[in-house]
Design an enzyme around this catalytic site. Structure first.
Site, short mmCIF file in Angstrom:
data_model
loop_
_atom_site.label_atom_id
_atom_site.label_comp_id
_atom_site.label_asym_id
_atom_site.label_seq_id
_atom_site.Cartn_x
_atom_site.Cartn_y
_atom_site.Cartn_z
N LYS A 1 -7.88 37.37 -16.33
CA LYS A 1 -8.89 37.94 -17.22
C LYS A 1 -8.76 37.44 -18.65
O LYS A 1 -9.73 37.51 -19.43
CB LYS A 1 -8.83 39.47 -17.21
N TYR B 1 -10.04 48.11 -0.69
CA TYR B 1 -9.53 47.60 -1.96
C TYR B 1 -8.23 48.29 -2.35
O TYR B 1 -8.14 49.53 -2.34
CB TYR B 1 -10.57 47.82 -3.06
N TYR C 1 -4.84 41.50 -5.49
CA TYR C 1 -5.63 40.27 -5.52
C TYR C 1 -4.86 39.07 -4.95
O TYR C 1 -5.11 38.63 -3.83
CB TYR C 1 -6.11 39.98 -6.95
#
Length: 336
Positions: free
Chosen positions: A49, A265, A291
């Site tokens: 990010k 998730y 992830y």
């Protein structure tokens, strides 16, 4: 593609390393496995990010914002890096966290990224139930802040906007330069795909430059069709934002595989546990449980199934997030 035309605030350490993984390559007896270390971007323990935030924060400053608002799961790497970015440039940061993981324990709720969010001055405004319209929740908070005389800047989850995607267009260019400098032919790029910004930027950067390098996303949340559609929409919006011809990228260039999500998730899978443990023990590299762990689990399984052949060079994009491991201590203890 002239990325210098877009405002950018320097927040990270670039270029991040491109490293060969000799032990994992030997262990799997398949293609040559490389890793692009975007866990080494440097902002509050790093992560993907940071690349997006360099462009997003610059946009916020240009709009004279005084507060960043964003959202994510409780153990959001994006939220942690947004708080850090805000601290670097003197902005306030408010977070809305979504309870996506059912029956989470105390480690998940309070350690790892949550601890760092607070340490760096981020304000966790609310923890909202799974399925909440998080974009609307952020807009409502922004309206409240405007009413109090503030100038908030709303960053969607994952920083996945055309502005944010510029960070991974830049990464694609960086990777091509490293490929040339290290004489490493790029045959495949593989990564974990979630909010779509990383994959959209990589696809735009690699395909619009005519590199011919395919991008393969391992999904961590949405079903395949939905994930690909989310990425494709952002690819189109990013091309338009950059002024690059839409014909530069085809729909077939967007490929996602959601076979490794598991029960949902952020919910651990045996494949994720194996992948994180294997890479840690063979290469001394820490993946994350949400992830990159599931992304690597997918890559390992695909290598075992023969999708990638000996002699090919496969680059895995490490999107960071190892801080999140502390929220999953129990899952790894149980698997030991």
């Amino acid at each position: 593609m002239h990325l210098a035309a877009f405002p950018r605030v320097r927040l990270g350490h670039f270029p991040t390393p491109l490293e060969f993984m000799p032990n994992l390559t030997r262990h799997l007896d398949g293609p040559n496995l490389y890793i692009k270390r975007d866990d080494c971007t440097g902002l509050a323990s790093g992560g993907n990010k940071t690349r997006k935030l360099e462009f997003l924060v610059a946009d916020a400053l240009n709009q004279k914002a005084d507060t960043l608002i964003t959202q994510g799961a409780v153990q959001s790497n994006h939220a942690r890096q947004t708080v850090a970015a805000a601290a670097c440039v003197g902005l306030k940061c408010k977070l809305l966290l979504e309870q996506r993981v059912p029956d989470a324990n105390q480690d998940y709720e309070e350690s790892g990224n949550v601890m760092l969010d607070r340490l760096m001055g981020g304000e966790i405004v609310a923890r909202l139930p799974s399925g909440t319209d998080m974009q609307k929740a952020m807009e409502d908070l922004a309206a409240e802040l405007r009413g109090a005389g503030h100038k908030p800047y709303v960053i969607p989850g994952g920083g996945s906007t055309p502005v944010g995607a510029l960070g991974y267009v830049a990464c694609a260019q960086e990777l091509l330069t490293q490929s040339f400098e290290q004489s490493v032919r790029l045959d495949h790029v593989v990564h974990a795909t979630g909010s779509a910004g990383t994959q959209a930027g990589l696809v735009v950067g690699l395909r619009a430059s005519n590199s011919g390098v395919p991008v393969y996303g391992i999904g961590v949340r949405a079903p395949k069709d939905k994930q690909e559609e989310n990425v494709w929409k952002l690819v189109q919006a990013t091309l338009d934002f950059m002024g690059v011809p839409a014909s530069s990228v085809q729909r077939a260039d967007v490929v996602a595989n959601s076979d490794y999500v598991g029960q949902g998730y952020g919910i651990p899978t045996p494949g994720m546990i194996e992948a994180v443990s294997l890479v840690a023990r063979l290469e001394g590299i820490l993946l994350d449980p949400v992830y990159s762990g599931k992304g690597m689990a997918g890559l390992i399984d695909l290598v075992r199934k023969g999708r990638y052949k000996k002699g090919e060079n496969v680059v895995f994009i490490h999107t960071g997030g190892s801080v999140g491991l502390f929220g999953y201590r129990q899952a790894f203890d149980q698997a030991a």
